[in-house]
Design a protein around this motif. Structure first.
Motif, PDB file in Angstrom:
ATOM      1  N   ALA A 134     -27.779 -18.818   4.418  1.00 36.03           N
ATOM      2  CA  ALA A 134     -28.801 -19.320   3.266  1.00 36.03           C
ATOM      3  C   ALA A 134     -28.452 -18.948   1.943  1.00 36.03           C
ATOM      4  O   ALA A 134     -28.561 -19.515   0.999  1.00 36.03           O
ATOM      5  N   VAL A 135     -28.453 -17.516   1.834  1.00 36.44           N
ATOM      6  CA  VAL A 135     -27.971 -16.949   0.578  1.00 36.44           C
ATOM      7  C   VAL A 135     -26.859 -17.492   0.049  1.00 36.44           C
ATOM      8  O   VAL A 135     -26.604 -18.048  -1.043  1.00 36.44           O
ATOM      9  N   ALA A 136     -25.579 -17.699   0.737  1.00 38.18           N
ATOM     10  CA  ALA A 136     -24.233 -18.384   0.397  1.00 38.18           C
ATOM     11  C   ALA A 136     -24.592 -19.738  -0.187  1.00 38.18           C
ATOM     12  O   ALA A 136     -24.012 -20.231  -1.108  1.00 38.18           O
ATOM     13  N   TYR A 137     -25.496 -20.517   0.435  1.00 38.55           N
ATOM     14  CA  TYR A 137     -25.558 -21.930  -0.028  1.00 38.55           C
ATOM     15  C   TYR A 137     -26.329 -21.916  -1.312  1.00 38.55           C
ATOM     16  O   TYR A 137     -25.999 -22.568  -2.075  1.00 38.55           O
ATOM     17  N   ALA A 138     -27.332 -20.803  -1.474  1.00 35.85           N
ATOM     18  CA  ALA A 138     -28.002 -20.946  -2.709  1.00 35.85           C
ATOM     19  C   ALA A 138     -27.085 -20.495  -3.718  1.00 35.85           C
ATOM     20  O   ALA A 138     -27.270 -20.960  -4.866  1.00 35.85           O
ATOM     21  N   ASP A 139     -26.381 -19.526  -3.548  1.00 37.38           N
ATOM     22  CA  ASP A 139     -25.336 -19.015  -4.408  1.00 37.38           C
ATOM     23  C   ASP A 139     -24.452 -20.023  -4.950  1.00 37.38           C
ATOM     24  O   ASP A 139     -24.230 -19.882  -6.393  1.00 37.38           O
ATOM     25  N   GLU A 140     -23.820 -20.799  -4.017  1.00 35.95           N
ATOM     26  CA  GLU A 140     -23.097 -21.742  -4.520  1.00 35.95           C
ATOM     27  C   GLU A 140     -23.779 -22.897  -5.211  1.00 35.95           C
ATOM     28  O   GLU A 140     -23.031 -23.308  -6.245  1.00 35.95           O
ATOM     29  N   ALA A 141     -24.886 -23.234  -4.844  1.00 32.95           N
ATOM     30  CA  ALA A 141     -25.630 -24.411  -5.617  1.00 32.95           C
ATOM     31  C   ALA A 141     -25.960 -23.809  -6.918  1.00 32.95           C
ATOM     32  O   ALA A 141     -25.963 -24.585  -8.084  1.00 32.95           O
ATOM     33  N   GLU A 142     -25.840 -22.593  -7.338  1.00 33.28           N
ATOM     34  CA  GLU A 142     -26.354 -21.993  -8.625  1.00 33.28           C
ATOM     35  C   GLU A 142     -24.986 -21.688  -9.372  1.00 33.28           C
ATOM     36  O   GLU A 142     -25.095 -21.418 -10.604  1.00 33.28           O
ATOM     37  N   GLY A 143     -23.824 -21.859  -8.699  1.00 37.34           N
ATOM     38  CA  GLY A 143     -22.533 -21.627  -9.601  1.00 37.34           C
ATOM     39  C   GLY A 143     -22.288 -20.255  -9.767  1.00 37.34           C
ATOM     40  O   GLY A 143     -21.447 -19.860 -10.626  1.00 37.34           O
ATOM     41  N   LYS A 144     -22.731 -19.462  -8.813  1.00 36.69           N
ATOM     42  CA  LYS A 144     -22.663 -17.979  -8.998  1.00 36.69           C
ATOM     43  C   LYS A 144     -21.030 -17.440  -8.652  1.00 36.69           C
ATOM     44  O   LYS A 144     -20.480 -17.731  -7.597  1.00 36.69           O
ATOM     45  N   THR A 145     -20.473 -16.914  -9.630  1.00 42.72           N
ATOM     46  CA  THR A 145     -19.034 -16.571  -9.297  1.00 42.72           C
ATOM     47  C   THR A 145     -18.850 -15.291  -8.318  1.00 42.72           C
ATOM     48  O   THR A 145     -17.996 -14.895  -8.024  1.00 42.72           O
ATOM     49  N   ASP A 146     -20.016 -14.542  -8.547  1.00 45.55           N
ATOM     50  CA  ASP A 146     -19.867 -13.091  -7.609  1.00 45.55           C
ATOM     51  C   ASP A 146     -20.948 -13.223  -6.263  1.00 45.55           C
ATOM     52  O   ASP A 146     -20.993 -12.130  -5.780  1.00 45.55           O
ATOM     53  N   GLY A 147     -21.255 -14.353  -6.203  1.00 48.24           N
ATOM     54  CA  GLY A 147     -22.042 -14.871  -4.902  1.00 48.24           C
ATOM     55  C   GLY A 147     -21.374 -14.776  -3.688  1.00 48.24           C
ATOM     56  O   GLY A 147     -20.167 -14.747  -3.718  1.00 48.24           O
ATOM     57  N   LEU A 148     -21.892 -15.028  -2.502  1.00 45.41           N
ATOM     58  CA  LEU A 148     -21.420 -15.471  -1.287  1.00 45.41           C
ATOM     59  C   LEU A 148     -20.999 -16.592  -1.214  1.00 45.41           C
ATOM     60  O   LEU A 148     -21.357 -17.632  -1.873  1.00 45.41           O
ATOM     61  N   LYS A 149     -19.752 -16.736  -0.569  1.00 42.22           N
ATOM     62  CA  LYS A 149     -19.148 -18.095  -0.155  1.00 42.22           C
ATOM     63  C   LYS A 149     -19.466 -18.669   1.231  1.00 42.22           C
ATOM     64  O   LYS A 149     -19.284 -17.953   2.124  1.00 42.22           O
ATOM     65  N   VAL A 150     -19.791 -19.794   1.215  1.00 39.93           N
ATOM     66  CA  VAL A 150     -20.433 -20.519   2.518  1.00 39.93           C
ATOM     67  C   VAL A 150     -19.164 -20.444   3.536  1.00 39.93           C
ATOM     68  O   VAL A 150     -19.250 -19.784   4.679  1.00 39.93           O
ATOM     69  N   LYS A 151     -17.968 -20.627   3.019  1.00 41.19           N
ATOM     70  CA  LYS A 151     -16.702 -21.079   3.973  1.00 41.19           C
ATOM     71  C   LYS A 151     -16.432 -19.456   4.535  1.00 41.19           C
ATOM     72  O   LYS A 151     -16.227 -19.294   5.406  1.00 41.19           O
ATOM     73  N   GLU A 152     -16.514 -18.524   3.555  1.00 41.96           N
ATOM     74  CA  GLU A 152     -16.340 -17.166   3.871  1.00 41.96           C
ATOM     75  C   GLU A 152     -17.174 -16.541   4.891  1.00 41.96           C
ATOM     76  O   GLU A 152     -16.661 -15.817   5.775  1.00 41.96           O
ATOM     77  N   VAL A 153     -18.473 -16.828   4.673  1.00 42.89           N
ATOM     78  CA  VAL A 153     -19.404 -16.274   5.518  1.00 42.89           C
ATOM     79  C   VAL A 153     -19.286 -17.034   7.145  1.00 42.89           C
ATOM     80  O   VAL A 153     -19.466 -16.281   8.088  1.00 42.89           O
ATOM     81  N   LYS A 154     -19.003 -18.446   6.871  1.00 39.98           N
ATOM     82  CA  LYS A 154     -18.903 -19.002   8.317  1.00 39.98           C
ATOM     83  C   LYS A 154     -17.383 -18.552   9.086  1.00 39.98           C
ATOM     84  O   LYS A 154     -17.597 -18.434  10.374  1.00 39.98           O
ATOM     85  N   GLU A 155     -16.323 -18.290   8.309  1.00 35.67           N
ATOM     86  CA  GLU A 155     -15.494 -17.646   8.731  1.00 35.67           C
ATOM     87  C   GLU A 155     -15.457 -16.246   9.403  1.00 35.67           C
ATOM     88  O   GLU A 155     -14.968 -15.916  10.391  1.00 35.67           O
ATOM     89  N   LYS A 156     -16.070 -15.548   8.608  1.00 34.92           N
ATOM     90  CA  LYS A 156     -16.509 -14.102   9.249  1.00 34.92           C
ATOM     91  C   LYS A 156     -17.156 -14.152  10.547  1.00 34.92           C
ATOM     92  O   LYS A 156     -16.921 -12.966  11.193  1.00 34.92           O
ATOM     93  N   TYR A 157     -17.966 -15.072  10.625  1.00 38.34           N
ATOM     94  CA  TYR A 157     -18.947 -14.835  11.784  1.00 38.34           C
ATOM     95  C   TYR A 157     -18.869 -16.012  12.804  1.00 38.34           C
ATOM     96  O   TYR A 157     -19.823 -16.243  13.499  1.00 38.34           O
ATOM     97  N   LYS A 158     -17.548 -16.761  12.724  1.00 42.17           N
ATOM     98  CA  LYS A 158     -17.311 -17.844  13.540  1.00 42.17           C
ATOM     99  C   LYS A 158     -17.557 -17.304  15.115  1.00 42.17           C
ATOM    100  O   LYS A 158     -18.057 -18.156  15.835  1.00 42.17           O
TER     101      LYS A 158
END
Length: 270
Positions: free
Chosen positions: A219-243
């Motif tokens: 949820a945080v990753a989706y929000a960070d990407e929506a805001e365009g944060k460069t230092d935020g969480l990435k959805v793809k990375e989170v999904k890959e890490k916890y797949k």
């Protein structure tokens, strides 16, 4: 109490401790059972250690075997999923031993030797519990690590000035706080089951806790990407890490999910 009575009590205590030690030491002389050993129960136990084979014992053995033949198999399926998803923890050897024990027990069951089958099913049940205990210990560590990552994200969100002024940010914080509370509630339930030696249930509670924790990070990753944060969480990375954790939470083997996905893709391309 007179001195004579006290001396008698002390002597009795010492004698009982000696007998307990002697019985314990003697029981260790019993042969180590081999899954590929003889079907003859007399060749596996001496007469002091041989299980009771009276009519009543056979009746109770039938009940135990009928229960454990199903229960153990269901738990072995669960173990297979966990061992397959987390090969790095080296549980394969324990699992293979459990698998061989179960095969031996079922073989004796089909041969209608339920006294010896019961011995193997109960031995198998203990082996399963021992491995589940190891897994629960590891699940606890892994889940706590994910929750620690959640703390960092929620603290950052809590301290963000936008959270106070932006209704959506505030709603996001409240939702994630609720998820975190549920996750910790599941951690408590898991620990309670662990203390009660219900290791299978403990694993299920840790899985639920992990599911909520991973949902927070996504949820945080989706929000960070929506805001365009460069230092935020990435959805793809989170999904890959916890797949693998996500597949495991659903009691699925990750590689099976991956292969099924690839098969569907190839079918569509044809």
């Amino acid at each position: 109490m007179t001195i004579e009575k006290r001396l008698k009590r002390i002597c009795m205590l010492i004698l009982s401790m000696f007998l307990a030690f002697s019985i314990s030491a003697f029981s260790q002389e019993a042969k180590e059972l081999d899954p590929k050993g003889s079907d003859n129960i007399n060749e596996n136990f001496n007469q002091a250690e041989k299980p009771d084979d009276s009519y009543l014992a056979k009746f109770h053995a039938n009940e135990v075997v009928e229960k454990l033949i199903k229960r153990n198999l269901e738990q072995i399926y669960l173990l297979n999923v966990i061992v397959s998803n987390f090969e790095q923890y080296g549980w394969k050897g324990d699992y293979d031993k459990i698998y061989e024990e179960y095969k031996r027990a079922v073989e004796l069951y089909y041969k209608r030797d339920n006294i010896f089958a019961r011995v193997w099913f109960e031995r198998n049940q203990k082996s399963i519990a021992d491995l589940m205990k190891k897994m629960a210990d590891q699940y606890k560590q892994d889940t706590q690590k994910i929750l620690d990552d959640c703390h960092k994200q929620l603290i950052a969100l809590h301290l963000d000035q936008k959270t106070r002024s932006d209704p959506n940010k505030h709603k996001e914080l409240l939702q994630n706080q609720m998820r975190l509370k549920i996750a910790y509630g599941q951690m408590d339930d898991a620990q309670n089951e662990y203390t009660a030696k219900n290791y299978e249930q403990s694993l299920y509670h840790y899985r639920v806790a992990k599911a909520y924790a991973i949902r927070i990070l996504e949820a945080v990753a989706y929000a960070d990407e929506a805001e365009g944060k460069t230092d935020g969480l990435k959805v793809k990375e989170v999904k890959e890490k916890y797949k693998k954790d996500k597949a495991d939470n659903r009691n699925r083997i990750y590689e099976d999910v991956k292969k099924a996905s690839n098969t569907n893709t190839n079918t569509q391309n044809q």
